[in-house]
Every structure is written in C-alpha cells, then in structure tokens.
Write an enzyme that holds these catalytic residues in place. Structure first.
Site, PDB file in Angstrom:
ATOM      1  N   ASP A 328       0.878  -1.168   0.000  1.00 13.72           N
ATOM      2  CA  ASP A 328       0.000   0.000   0.000  1.00 13.72           C
ATOM      3  C   ASP A 328       0.915   1.217   0.000  1.00 13.72           C
ATOM      4  O   ASP A 328       2.093   1.111   0.358  1.00 13.72           O
ATOM      5  CB  ASP A 328      -0.874  -0.030   1.251  1.00 13.72           C
ATOM      6  CG  ASP A 328      -1.711   1.227   1.407  1.00 13.72           C
ATOM      7  OD1 ASP A 328      -2.332   1.641   0.413  1.00 13.72           O
ATOM      8  OD2 ASP A 328      -1.722   1.798   2.509  1.00 13.72           O
ATOM      9  N   ASP A 523      -1.334  -0.569   6.042  1.00  8.62           N
ATOM     10  CA  ASP A 523      -1.366   0.042   7.371  1.00  8.62           C
ATOM     11  C   ASP A 523      -2.396  -0.614   8.276  1.00  8.62           C
ATOM     12  O   ASP A 523      -2.522  -0.249   9.442  1.00  8.62           O
ATOM     13  CB  ASP A 523      -1.609   1.556   7.288  1.00  8.62           C
ATOM     14  CG  ASP A 523      -2.956   1.908   6.661  1.00  8.62           C
ATOM     15  OD1 ASP A 523      -3.237   3.098   6.515  1.00  8.62           O
ATOM     16  OD2 ASP A 523      -3.717   0.993   6.315  1.00  8.62           O
ATOM     17  N   ASP A 527      -7.049  -1.444   4.868  1.00  7.28           N
ATOM     18  CA  ASP A 527      -6.594  -2.506   3.970  1.00  7.28           C
ATOM     19  C   ASP A 527      -6.946  -3.891   4.480  1.00  7.28           C
ATOM     20  O   ASP A 527      -6.365  -4.886   4.044  1.00  7.28           O
ATOM     21  CB  ASP A 527      -5.069  -2.411   3.781  1.00  7.28           C
ATOM     22  CG  ASP A 527      -4.663  -1.159   3.016  1.00  7.28           C
ATOM     23  OD1 ASP A 527      -5.329  -0.848   2.021  1.00  7.28           O
ATOM     24  OD2 ASP A 527      -3.699  -0.505   3.422  1.00  7.28           O
TER      25      ASP A 527
END
Length: 627
Positions: A328, A523, A527
């Site tokens: 990410d 994080d 997600d």
C-alpha cells in the site's frame, strides 16, 4: 522439574552408575544381584519417564517417546536372564541417563525461547496513578476507565494508551518496536501503553480501557502465537502418532520372526531381541518432535525482539516462500501525513498565497487543510477576518478574507470561478489552486512524504530474491508513478477504491510464480480485505493500530517498511534450521537402523542416534533465537 534439580539428578545418577560398573568388575555377583545394583541409578533417573509411560497407557495414548524409552530399557534389563545372553544393565541406565540429558537441553533451549518472547511480557504495567476526586490513587490498570486522567512518572511503564495533557518527556519504545532511540513527546501527543517514561512526569488522558490498550493486545497476540502450527509442525505431529505404533510392531516382529528360521529359537532370540531394542531406541522420533516446534518458537521470539510480531508458526512457512510483495502507499511507503512541498505564486508573492490558503481552510478537517495550516502557523494569530465560508463538494472551499473572495481547491474550482489556471510544471503531488476575486493567484504542491527507508526496503527485497514488488494506491496516477519510479518498484496500480485493490490483488495472486507466496503490506486500517486475502498479511502496526493487530498475520511495530525484508529473512533462516534438523535426524537414524538390521550396531550407537541427535538438533534450534 527445575533445570537445577534435573542437573543434580543427572550428576548423582552418573556417579551411581560409575559405582555400579566398579562393583560389577570387582565383585563376582549373580545376574539378579547385579540387576538390583543397577536398578538404583536406573529408577533414580528414569522414574519420571516410567510414570509418563504408565500415564500414557492409562489414558489410551501410549505411543510416545516415554513409552519407547521404557520398553527399550526394561527389555535391556531383562535380556541378560535369557539363555546364553549377556547382560545389558549398563546400556539400560545409559539410555535413561542420556534421555534426561536430552530433556535438560530441550528445557534449556525452550527456556531461552520463552525468555526471548517474555521480554514483551515485561511491558505489562503494575500500577496506574489516577486522579480521582482531587487526589491521586494507585489502582490496577484494569480498573482505569477511558477518559480518566493518569500521572506517569519518570522510570515508570505507561499503563494505558492516552493523550498527554501536561508535561513533556522522552519515552523508550524498545519493547514495542525493537528500536533503541527514545521518542520525544509533548502536550497533545499520543502516548502508548508499554512504553517506558524516561525523563519527565506527564499527565495523560486515557483513550482506551486497559483490555483494549496496545500493551494488552500485544501480550495477547504473543501468548497465542504458538497455537497456530506450521505445516512442518503439523506434519511432524501426525507423523509421530502414526509412526510410533508402526515402530513398536516392527520391533516385536524383528524380535520374534527371524529366530523362527534358525536352528535353535531360544539361542537366536536374545540376539534378535537385542537388535529389536536397538531398533526401538533408534526409532524414537524425539529429535523431530522436539526440535522442529522449538525452532519455530525460537524464530518467533527472535523476530519479536526486532519489533516484528508473527502471529504463528504457520506464517513463518508462508513468509519464507515470499516471491511477490505488494505495498500500500499511504502509511506504508509514505508517512501518511500531508505536508506543503512547494509554493508557486502567479499574481502574488508566496507568503501571501500560503497565508490566504491557510485562512480559507481554517475550519476544514481535511488532511490537506491541516497541511496548509501547519505550513502557515501564524494564521491563527494574525487577526484576519474570515466570513462567508462555503464548501463546494468535490471542488474546494471559498471564503471572504477581509474584502477579498478567496477560492482554494482543485482545477474544477478554478473553472467554476472563471480563473485561468495551469498545472504544475515542476513538481508531482496534490495540487491546490488559489484564486483571488476570480483571478488565478497560483498553486501549492502538497505531498505525502516518502519514508526514509522505503527505497532501502525495496533494495533489500531484491537482495533476498523477491521477484516482484508492486504498489497499490488510491492516489492519483502521477503521484503513484513518481513514487514507484523513485523507489524502483516493478509496477503500480493507482486511483483504486478498496474493491479495486482486492481485484488487482486477486490478479497478482493468480500470476505469482508456482511455489511462492504473495505478501501484502498495508497500514491495517483500510486494507483489511487485502490483508486477509494475501497469503501473508503484513501490517504496519502504527505502534498499536487495533485494525493492524486484528487483520494481519505479521505486525511490524515501528512502521519501517525495511522490516519486511528482515521478517522474510528471519522466516527463511527459521525454516532452514528446521529442515537441517529433519534431514540430520532422519539421516542418522536410517544409517543406524541399517547397521542394527545386519547386527553391526550397538546399543551405544542407538543411544547416540536418539538422544545424541536430539541434543544436537536442540542446540541447532537455539540458533533460531538470533534474528
């Protein structure tokens, strides 16, 4: 049994065994008299093994290492009473003695492993100083409610998560992150349970109850880490349950069947019984059953010392096979905090452009607004009059600053007010355009800062042979491309909503190399779907993000992406040590079993093939502690 007591027992038994050997050589005793001489050290060192074997039989689960040791040694004690057979009293005591030596080394190694994880348990606070009814009272942290005010003095552990109301200090976060550099905190900063307050007393308003705090969640995570067995461990457990009864039956057949083909059954039986006993001792799967789980336990402990929490041994397996890493962007490769990167004025100077933009965004809670206010802190005290604030959805905000109408937003905002805008030709980032009374005044570039070790993280993955490193982000394509190029990523997918991330991750999973796994690094807050979908979900813990601790398989407590490569390296080393133990143990056992089958092995070889190999495998497993 404590290590000290076990060591004393081994020492005393060794002395008694030596005395028994001397008596056997110096005195002419009958076989039954020698049996009683050797029974003293045998029962002293073997009574617990005999009890364990009896309990296993009583509970209907007899086939374990204690049962094998008991059958082999009792057989060795009895074999000397058969016609034409020599006594094997010494061997019986030595088998039990070396078995206890192996147990001692196993206990020592497991103790070291537990110590490596137990350092996390040291972060559990004992007391909390709470302000109640104008007085400070000391209570158990579990009794403190969210919203209460606590005092944390220098040298004390922070008992609950909270926000500093008064004071400033530096805190030691080593127990949480593995990092030795203290963090400086002041009024308004978040402070987490488990940290050690070093310099100044601070007043803290708690934001969570103790059961939901960082320290409680981490301790719970580590305590349950051993419950998830790796495929290797599960195989070893199943293998031992099936393998042990087969070995017992094979030993019985080895003792009973070959003498049938000899001229005298009773003369041949002692020889084949001795070989069967050797077969039993060699076949004991102690080295595998003990060393493989111990290796994984050590690997988890070693990783925890580096601020990497692995939720179970099964994730060591998947981590070690990582061939694709998907990152990410926000909060993982970048800090997740916007900051003004550049100011490009057109019809006014840079100071005034930033001044007006900060005033217009004064009441907004958007991260971009916070970045503008942080870049111009004087706006709170310069006395400008702000009125007629209006937010236009999807475009920006307009307001009157004194006698001027200032519009701050994206290109659609500029077109809405008729300002002749242009894009930034110098920098990549989020572009905030500003117009004054309908005239374009310039733009401000805002960026999410890339973490210092993000490039290092990608480089270390390359060194480990990870084939692909990809980024998924909801940010604009230009920003994603800039970051991907600067970090040397293999590719990126931008402007993704959460369901878009899931679709792209499914595609990457389908195209990964056979025999490899895919790790997603995020994080842990927005997600969760992709963290769960990936073979291995790795969360940046944010020093205690609840969602990260829940959704991920591995949590990196200090938010450093370079720790991803470290986690993979620790996992690969752990798996390598476990495989070494398996190959070594099986190899030695097969060799001695072949020798035993042709009568070329002795019970001493059998002892080494069992206990000696176990000790060496356990010593090798201890290496997994060093991350």
């Amino acid at each position: 049994m404590s290590h000290k007591r076990q060591f004393i027992l081994i020492t005393v038994t060794a002395l008694l065994l030596a005395a028994a050997i001397i008596i056997e050589r110096k005195c002419s005793l009958a076989t039954w008299q020698l049996l009683f001489v050797y029974l003293v050290p045998y029962l002293l060192i073997g009574h617990e093994t005999l009890e364990e074997a009896a309990e296993g039989i009583a509970h209907g689960d007899p086939f374990d290492e204690h049962f094998l040791m008991t059958v082999a040694t009792v057989g060795a004690l009895c074999i000397g009473f058969l016609p034409g057979a020599e006594t094997a009293f010494q061997e019986a005591v030595f088998v039990m003695l070396f078995f206890q030596v192996g147990e001692l080394f196993e206990g020592f190694a497991e103790g070291r492993s537990r110590e490596s994880i137990a350092h996390l348990m040291d972060i559990r606070p004992d007391l909390a100083h709470v302000e109640r009814d104008g007085a400070t009272v000391d209570v158990n942290p579990g009794e403190v409610l969210a919203g209460e005010v606590i005092i944390v003095r220098p040298g004390e552990k922070v008992p609950l998560d909270g926000v500093i109301l008064e004071g400033s200090t530096s805190v030691d976060t080593k127990a949480l992150t593995g990092e030795s550099v203290p963090r400086e905190l002041a009024q308004g900063d978040e402070i987490l349970s488990g940290c050690v307050n070093q310099t100044g007393a601070v007043k803290v308003r708690t934001v969570k109850a103790f059961g939901e705090s960082t320290v409680s969640r981490i301790i719970e995570l580590v305590e349950h880490a051993g419950e998830r067995k790796s495929r290797s461990e599960a195989f070893i457990t199943r293998f031992a349950r099936i393998y042990t009864p087969i070995v017992v039956v094979a030993a019985i057949l080895l003792a009973a069947v070959p003498p049938l083909f000899s001229e005298s059954y009773m003369q041949a039986f002692p020889t084949w019984l001795y070989r069967a006993l050797m077969f039993l001792v060699v076949s004991c799967p102690c080295a595998l059953v003990i060393s493989v789980p111990l290796t994984f336990f050590g690997g988890i402990g070693g990783a925890s010392r580096k601020g990497i929490l692995v939720k179970g041994a099964s994730f060591m397996d998947s981590l070690s096979k990582t061939g694709t890493v998907v990152f990410d962007k926000t909060g993982t490769l970048t800090h997740g905090q916007f900051a003004v990167d550049a100011v490009h004025p057109d019809s006014c100077d840079a100071h005034r452009l930033l001044h007006l933009a900060a005033h217009v965004e004064h009441f907004s809670t958007h991260p971009v607004a916070a970045a503008l206010r942080d870049a111009f802190p004087e706006e709170a005290t310069d006395g400008c009059r702000i009125s007629d604030v209006e937010e236009l959805a999807g475009m920006g905000i307009s307001a009157r600053i004194g006698d001027e109408t200032v519009c701050v937003g994206n290109s659609r905002m500029m077109e809405h007010v008729g300002a002749s805008w242009h894009d930034c030709a110098h920098d990549v980032g989020t572009i905030i355009h500003v117009a004054i009374d309908g005239v374009y005044a310039g733009h401000i570039v805002i960026n999410d800062k890339v973490k210092d070790d993000s490039a290092e993280a990608v480089g270390k993955l390359r060194e480990l042979g990870v084939g692909r490193a990809v980024m998924l982000t909801g940010d604009r394509k230009e920003v994603a491309e800039h970051i991907a190029d600067s970090l040397g990523l293999d590719g990126y997918y931008a402007e993704l909503l959460p369901d878009g991330k899931v679709k792209h991750l499914e595609s990457l999973l389908a195209s990964k190399e056979p025999g490899t796994t895919l790790a997603f690094v995020g994080d842990g807050i927005n997600d969760a779907p992709v963290l769960a979908l990936a073979d291995t979900g790795i969360a940046m813990g944010g020093l205690g993000s609840d969602a990260a601790l829940e959704a991920a398989d591995v949590v990196i407590m200090d938010d450093k992406p370079s720790k991803v490569a470290m986690a993979i390296r620790i996992a690969r080393r752990t798996i390598r040590i476990a495989r070494q133990n398996v190959i070594f143990a099986i190899g030695v056992k097969i060799a001695v079993l072949l020798l035993a089958g042709i009568g070329a092995a002795t019970l001493w070889m059998a002892v080494f093939a069992d206990v000696g190999v176990t000790v060496l495998a356990v010593l090798n497993a201890i290496r997994a502690l060093k991350a």
